[in-house]
Scaffold this active site. Sequence first.
Site, PDB file in Angstrom:
ATOM      1  N   HIS A   1       2.248   7.093  13.436  1.00  0.00           N
ATOM      2  CA  HIS A   1       0.945   7.643  13.826  1.00  0.00           C
ATOM      3  C   HIS A   1       1.136   9.043  14.410  1.00  0.00           C
ATOM      4  CE1 HIS A   1      -3.126   7.936  15.143  1.00  0.00           C
ATOM      5  NE2 HIS A   1      -3.379   6.646  15.041  1.00  0.00           N
TER       6      HIS A   1
ATOM      7  N   CYS B   1      -7.542   4.268   5.301  1.00  0.00           N
ATOM      8  CA  CYS B   1      -6.946   3.658   4.109  1.00  0.00           C
ATOM      9  C   CYS B   1      -5.656   2.891   4.383  1.00  0.00           C
ATOM     10  CB  CYS B   1      -6.683   4.738   3.064  1.00  0.00           C
ATOM     11  SG  CYS B   1      -8.173   5.597   2.492  1.00  0.00           S
TER      12      CYS B   1
ATOM     13  N   HIS C   1      -6.976   4.859 -12.050  1.00  0.00           N
ATOM     14  CA  HIS C   1      -7.816   5.068 -13.221  1.00  0.00           C
ATOM     15  C   HIS C   1      -8.862   3.963 -13.362  1.00  0.00           C
ATOM     16  CE1 HIS C   1      -8.823   4.918 -17.581  1.00  0.00           C
ATOM     17  NE2 HIS C   1      -8.752   6.228 -17.474  1.00  0.00           N
TER      18      HIS C   1
ATOM     19  N   HIS D   1      10.250  -2.414  -6.762  1.00  0.00           N
ATOM     20  CA  HIS D   1       8.904  -2.003  -7.170  1.00  0.00           C
ATOM     21  C   HIS D   1       8.262  -1.174  -6.056  1.00  0.00           C
ATOM     22  CE1 HIS D   1       9.346  -5.041 -10.322  1.00  0.00           C
ATOM     23  NE2 HIS D   1       9.706  -5.897  -9.370  1.00  0.00           N
TER      24      HIS D   1
ATOM     25  N   ASN E   1     -10.056   4.965  -5.763  1.00  0.00           N
ATOM     26  CA  ASN E   1      -9.524   4.802  -4.414  1.00  0.00           C
ATOM     27  C   ASN E   1     -10.416   3.816  -3.662  1.00  0.00           C
ATOM     28  OD1 ASN E   1      -8.631   4.961  -1.795  1.00  0.00           O
ATOM     29  ND2 ASN E   1      -8.755   7.195  -1.630  1.00  0.00           N
TER      30      ASN E   1
ATOM     31  N   HIS F   1      -0.326   3.589  -2.346  1.00  0.00           N
ATOM     32  CA  HIS F   1      -1.759   3.762  -2.095  1.00  0.00           C
ATOM     33  C   HIS F   1      -2.361   4.753  -3.092  1.00  0.00           C
ATOM     34  CE1 HIS F   1      -5.549   4.715  -0.289  1.00  0.00           C
ATOM     35  NE2 HIS F   1      -5.150   5.901   0.133  1.00  0.00           N
TER      36      HIS F   1
END
Length: 467
Positions: A247, A168, A368, A335, A372, A339
């Site tokens: 990572h 992702c 919503h 802002h 995802n 994710h």
Amino acid sequence: MDLVLILYALPIFYLFIIILKNIDAKRDRECYILDYQCHKPTDDRKLDTEFCGELIRRSKQLGLLEYKFLLKAIVNSGIGEETYAPRLMFCGREENPTLDDCLSEMDDFFHDSIGKLLDRSKIKPEEIDILVVNVSMFASVPSLSARIINYYKLREDVKVFNLTGMGCSASLISVDIVRNIFKTYKNKNALVVTSESLSPNWYSGNDRSMILANCLFRSGGCAMLLTNKRELTHRAMFKLKTLVRTHHGARDESYGCCIQREDDAGRPGFHLGKSLPKAATRAFIDNLKEIGPKILPIRELLRFAVVVLLKKLNRAKTKGGSSAPGINFKSGVDHFCIHTGGKAVIDGIKANLDLSLYDVEPARMTLHRFGNTSASSLWYVLSYMEMKKRLRKGDRVFMISFGAGFKCNSALWEVVRDLNGCEDNPWSDCIHNYPPKSLANPFLEKYGWINDEDPETFVAPASLSKH
């Protein structure tokens, strides 16, 4: 005397010229987003409550305990009734995908988003110098990047990168690749394509850690045009200020918490382990430690350092532990583009960064409306901000993403011009409905009877919604 002055002035003048050249060259190494386009699948691919119940009923390996688990997961997921799935699910073939199913899902996205993006930006396919494609869980031969090159007839010398398995957080990895290329090559345009293939990745078993992925992931994607051409900067939307990648793959617990594997019966799927929240928190904290000093004003860093010092001095005088001193990320960020990994992910970042409901509204609404969508989810969140007319010239947008590995990647963008959205924005036809009065989905109302059933006597009905 004049000759002496000239001799003294020459080194100073030479140094001045060198400085000007370096400043001028730096302008050619900047990374701008010229435009981007999120994919909005057709309405016949929407997953409403009724169809979700049918999908679960068709899974023959599931019993009452799995039904209860899935009901609780979807009720608490923050996902609504207008998300999208691949076409093969509506044909009842999710457990038997073909290669054509996988390619068709990708083609729908490619042709829609890339086509709209190139048309709107007036950039011709032959003007693309760099192509980066990231789709984590489907790899075809020839590659998906080659498929795009063939369809849009890109040049023979286009620089191509085809990424898989990045999860992702892959879209910011793709941006980082382009950013580094821009440091060496000037006057270039890059096309970044980010998505996920769901068609070949439906899990048909009953391992709870793997059926959860069936509930959370949805179809989507985004295509972006990036440039470092000076003549295009006045048309750009965003300028990349900094990007940090963290990572934790060297840690066994982090590596194994989010991984593709087979269950005990040999059925492939995507495992989401119980250690995932802990791994995400560790990666997030380490990432913030590195990017914080790069994006926060000096006054906030000094304030934080003083607060930490005072707490250390006072620690010996107090028996009980005190809460950790907080750093105010809002002092350097306007802002927050988070994710949409799930409701718990958004709530966790909200708590850790002391954000308001207004700050996390774009992420919650995106979860919503679109679910995802993996690596592309950040850009749906950004699109929401754009349609709500939140993004004004000079604003700073902080992107935060998580991915398998385990990875946390973040970036800070500066808004180059006022943004008001466009008719191709995926939110354009529904933005007036958001935020709704309630984000509750109707799953509990429709399928709540499952919680009252006895495992000893339960027999799955022909339709879960007509019990």
